[in-house]
Design an enzyme around this catalytic site. Structure first.
Site, PDB file in Angstrom:
ATOM      1  N   ARG A   1       0.866  -1.181   0.000  1.00 12.60           N
ATOM      2  CA  ARG A   1       0.000   0.000   0.000  1.00 12.60           C
ATOM      3  C   ARG A   1       0.900   1.228   0.000  1.00 12.60           C
ATOM      4  O   ARG A   1       1.413   1.615   1.047  1.00 12.60           O
ATOM      5  CB  ARG A   1      -0.870  -0.052   1.257  1.00 12.60           C
ATOM      6  CG  ARG A   1      -2.069   0.868   1.268  1.00 12.60           C
ATOM      7  CD  ARG A   1      -2.666   0.946   2.667  1.00 12.60           C
ATOM      8  NE  ARG A   1      -1.878   1.824   3.517  1.00 12.60           N
ATOM      9  CZ  ARG A   1      -1.795   1.704   4.845  1.00 12.60           C
ATOM     10  NH1 ARG A   1      -2.429   0.758   5.486  1.00 12.60           N
ATOM     11  NH2 ARG A   1      -1.057   2.553   5.532  1.00 12.60           N
TER      12      ARG A   1
ATOM     13  N   HIS B   1      -3.604   4.493   4.626  1.00 13.72           N
ATOM     14  CA  HIS B   1      -4.780   3.608   4.575  1.00 13.72           C
ATOM     15  C   HIS B   1      -5.935   4.334   3.876  1.00 13.72           C
ATOM     16  O   HIS B   1      -6.525   3.833   2.931  1.00 13.72           O
ATOM     17  CB  HIS B   1      -5.180   3.196   5.997  1.00 13.72           C
ATOM     18  CG  HIS B   1      -6.563   2.641   6.097  1.00 13.72           C
ATOM     19  ND1 HIS B   1      -6.952   1.491   5.457  1.00 13.72           N
ATOM     20  CD2 HIS B   1      -7.672   3.103   6.740  1.00 13.72           C
ATOM     21  CE1 HIS B   1      -8.235   1.255   5.709  1.00 13.72           C
ATOM     22  NE2 HIS B   1      -8.693   2.229   6.478  1.00 13.72           N
TER      23      HIS B   1
ATOM     24  N   TYR C   1       3.628   5.350  11.640  1.00 14.41           N
ATOM     25  CA  TYR C   1       3.960   3.961  11.978  1.00 14.41           C
ATOM     26  C   TYR C   1       4.831   3.255  10.944  1.00 14.41           C
ATOM     27  O   TYR C   1       5.188   2.115  11.117  1.00 14.41           O
ATOM     28  CB  TYR C   1       2.667   3.154  12.215  1.00 14.41           C
ATOM     29  CG  TYR C   1       1.622   3.294  11.118  1.00 14.41           C
ATOM     30  CD1 TYR C   1       1.737   2.553   9.943  1.00 14.41           C
ATOM     31  CD2 TYR C   1       0.536   4.158  11.256  1.00 14.41           C
ATOM     32  CE1 TYR C   1       0.790   2.675   8.930  1.00 14.41           C
ATOM     33  CE2 TYR C   1      -0.419   4.288  10.243  1.00 14.41           C
ATOM     34  CZ  TYR C   1      -0.290   3.551   9.081  1.00 14.41           C
ATOM     35  OH  TYR C   1      -1.218   3.664   8.083  1.00 14.41           O
TER      36      TYR C   1
END
Lengths: 374, 332
Positions: free
Chosen positions: A259, A263, A272
């Site tokens: 990805r 998100h 993160y």
């Protein structure tokens, strides 16, 4: 008595085209013609453009939260291209827009969905797919049921369902895999293992070495592919779909991808993720390697690329214009699709919403009766 | 299956009636499949699907893996793909694992696709207490599903209503939760037409007419109410309404009755707070305010966990509690 091996298995990993656009000729044989690859490359670029514009629409307040697809286009396109448009059935989550477009969903539908309009889910007749599925991992059961119906009616059709690595932690995933296997339905499970479920990495999500091995528990043929390699994804999908269509039951494909974006637009992956990890995956971008391949074959060059970028920009601008040109729905729409036939109470509420600032029908709350009595 | 001598002479039980309805409708409509735990070879734990696998084969009466969400979710897929699935969830307590599929998917698909995708589904579920069953086999969660937009909820209390409502449910273009009060499954027999007939969803039944007070109830409680009415003095005239369908609500029948009687007692097995009686009570005060001679009363289960069976009859509304409430409401 000597111990015996009760069960053992191996899982293949397939890569046909590496990140430099080099192709394994043996694996690539009979797979896709160069003209097909050329067309798919251009489609991929178009989808990427739409994805980038969708991001900008959100940032400029013209669209709500949006989950970018960037980096995962090969997994979507390779699988969908192996399926028959108008015959096979796609059951997506929300990060495989390109597959849906390829099978006939007008591009503005996806924008409409994220603009907060249910009409983005109103799949046109003849387009064989379900709309985006927001909760995680619930849609694979629907795909299993749809495939089951195909089998019951002896139709040569296959259902393809998409989900991420995180979804394979859900109970519904396992129930779908088990049902599909027990009843040998023509369903292909496509896991886009993009390494991250919002902020939770795959290694934390599961303790298993691969996602694909979960299929072994259901005795389902499974394979790992380089999910950024269009040819590998296509090869695995073609085999799985063919098997399903000819009565061989369900299969599982783990497309290893990444990805590249957050998100959703509401997320900030810098909180993160190590930027070095992202850098490494940018180099493996499915678009970059396809372009390299085509350039090596003298099928592509900078001027063609410029022209494609321009064409895509115009097309995507048109898609945005279409989506934004669709007027806000009437409040009747809130009610009209609750049931095929509205019951009296819903009819009353529908009228009330249009006519009364009280939010309640004066007759319903008895005010007219009081007036009469007074 | 031909009717047995007992059925011919004494009528059908609720189980017989549903079984007959399923068989007849499956013969009529090849899109119908039954799926669930133990519904095939074993004919279901209550034998509601007894004999159907023999008639229609394993592909139409399907023993599934033990997974309620899987049953509901694949049934949704089947329905979307043009089949008419009838999943059975073995007991209402096991609707829990299927809740997400039922409420977040089956109930919403028509609306969220603006009519492009529909889910014609009949979910059969035994419901309620009173049969000395184990834990989580005796609850009454009808209000939860009635509170879910996009679902229809029915609960017949008699064999005649059960067959007629079942056929309506199967033919309905939207998902229907078909609750079967297990206390009534074999408690009595009655005349049920052998042929095809339907009872419309959303239509309550006036079981007995009266002028002094209305009792509104549904499911197995209908029979406790009848027992309570039997015990009342002869000069008291009570109208008993069996709701039959929980949602959509037949408000007209209720309003008409309470405007006539001016008094109402609502009876249900489910916990009192936020039970379906609360909604009915609100409807009555909206529409019958100036007709009421007494506050609307509710006789219900308590806001507790359904007790194990040693205390279940104390928990469930019985004719004594119903009589007391009726007497108080009449004397108000």
């Amino acid at each position: 008595m000597p111990k015996k091996t009760a069960y053992s298995a191996q899982i293949e990993y397939i890569q046909v085209m590496d990140e430099h656009g080099e192709v394994d000729p043996a694996l690539a044989r009979g797979l896709l013609e160069d003209q097909e690859i050329l067309a798919l490359y251009q489609f991929m670029v178009e989808c990427r453009q739409l994805d980038e514009i969708a991001f900008k629409l959100q940032r400029s307040g013209r669209m709500g939260t949006y989950p970018q697809n960037k980096g995962q286009e090969a997994a979507a396109i390779g699988t969908a291209y192996a399926a028959k448009k108008g015959q096979d059935f796609l059951v997506p989550c929300y990060r495989e827009n390109a597959a849906l477009f390829m099978h006939g969903l007008p591009m503005h539908y996806v924008l409409l969905h994220w603009m907060g309009d249910e009409r983005g889910n109103q799949i046109p007749p003849g387009v064989c797919q379900l709309p985006l599925c927001i909760p995680i991992g619930t849609q694979m059961l629907h795909a299993t049921g749809i495939a089951w119906a195909f089998k019951m009616r002896k139709e040569p059709r296959v259902a393809l369902t998409y989900f991420g690595d995180g979804a394979t932690s859900e109970g519904d995933f396992h129930e779908a895999m088990n049902f599909a296997s027990v009843f040998q339905v023509p369903c292909v499970f496509i896991c886009q293992n993009n390494q991250w479920a919002i902020s939770v990495p795959r290694e934390t999500q599961m303790n298993s070495e691969t996602v694909a091995q979960k299929a072994l528990a259901y005795d389902m043929p499974c394979v790992l592919v380089d999910g950024n390699d269009l040819l590998a994804v296509y090869k695995a999908s073609k085999e799985a779909i063919e098997r399903a269509r000819t009565g061989g039951g369900p299969s599982f494909i783990e497309a290893v991808t990444y990805r590249l974006a957050d998100h959703t637009t509401a997320d900030d992956a810098r909180r993160y993720r190590d930027p070095k990890e992202v850098e490494a995956w940018i180099a493996k971008d499915p678009i970059i390697r396809l372009r390299k391949y085509l350039e090596k074959k003298n099928l592509w060059d900078e001027s063609k690329e410029q022209a494609l970028q321009e064409r895509s920009k115009v097309k995507v601008a048109d898609v945005v214009k279409t989506a934004e040109g669709i007027a806000k729905p009437s409040t009747d729409d809130i009610f009209d699709y609750t049931f095929e036939t509205l019951n009296a109470e819903l009819e009353k509420q529908k009228r009330t919403m249009r006519t009364s600032s009280l939010g309640q029908d004066p007759n319903q709350i008895g005010l007219s009766a009081t007036e009469q009595t007074v | 299956m031909p009717r047995t001598d007992v059925m011919k002479q004494k009528g059908l039980t609720l189980v017989d009636a549903i079984n007959e309805g399923l068989e007849q409708e499956m013969s009529r409509d090849s899109r119908i499949v039954i799926l669930g735990e133990d519904v095939g070879h074993n004919g279901g734990v209550f034998r509601v699907t007894e004999g159907l696998q023999k008639i229609f084969g394993k592909d139409r009466v399907i023993d599934t893996p033990l997974a309620e969400s899987g049953i509901m979710g694949t049934a949704i897929g089947l329905a979307m793909a043009g089949m008419r699935p009838i999943p059975e969830i073995q007991f209402e307590g096991f609707l829990g694992p299927a809740f997400d599929q039922l409420t977040n998917h089956a109930a919403r698909y028509r609306s969220r696709t603006r009519g492009a995708v529909t889910v014609p589904l009949t979910v059969r579920v035994p419901v309620g207490g009173g049969i000395h069953a184990p834990e989580l086999h005796s609850d009454s969660p009808e209000a939860i599903y009635a509170h879910t937009p996009g679902l229809k909820v029915v609960m017949p209390s008699t064999p005649y209503d059960a067959k007629g409502l079942l056929l309506s449910a199967i033919r309905d273009p939207d998902p229907v939760v078909f609750f079967e009060p297990k206390r009534v499954y074999r408690s009595f027999r009655e005349e049920v037409p052998e042929g095809d007939y339907t009872i419309p969803i959303g239509q309550a039944k006036v079981v007995s007419e009266g002028t002094d007070l209305t009792i509104v109830t549904w499911g197995a409680s209908v029979f406790e109410c009848l027992a309570a009415i039997d015990k009342m003095p002869e000069d008291v005239s009570i109208e008993l309404i069996d709701l039959r369908t929980i949602y959509p609500i037949d408000t007209d029948t209720i309003i008409q009755s309470v405007q006539k009687t001016g008094r109402c007692v609502i009876v249900h097995e489910a916990p009192k707070t936020c039970g379906f009686g609360a909604e009915l009570s609100a409807i009555i005060q909206e529409h019958c305010f100036l007709h009421l001679k007494a506050p609307v009363q509710r006789v219900a289960g308590f806001d507790t966990v359904m007790p194990y069976y040693k205390l279940e009859l104390e928990y469930l509304p019985d004719s004594k509690r119903i009589s007391e409430s009726v007497t108080q409401t009449l004397a108000y």
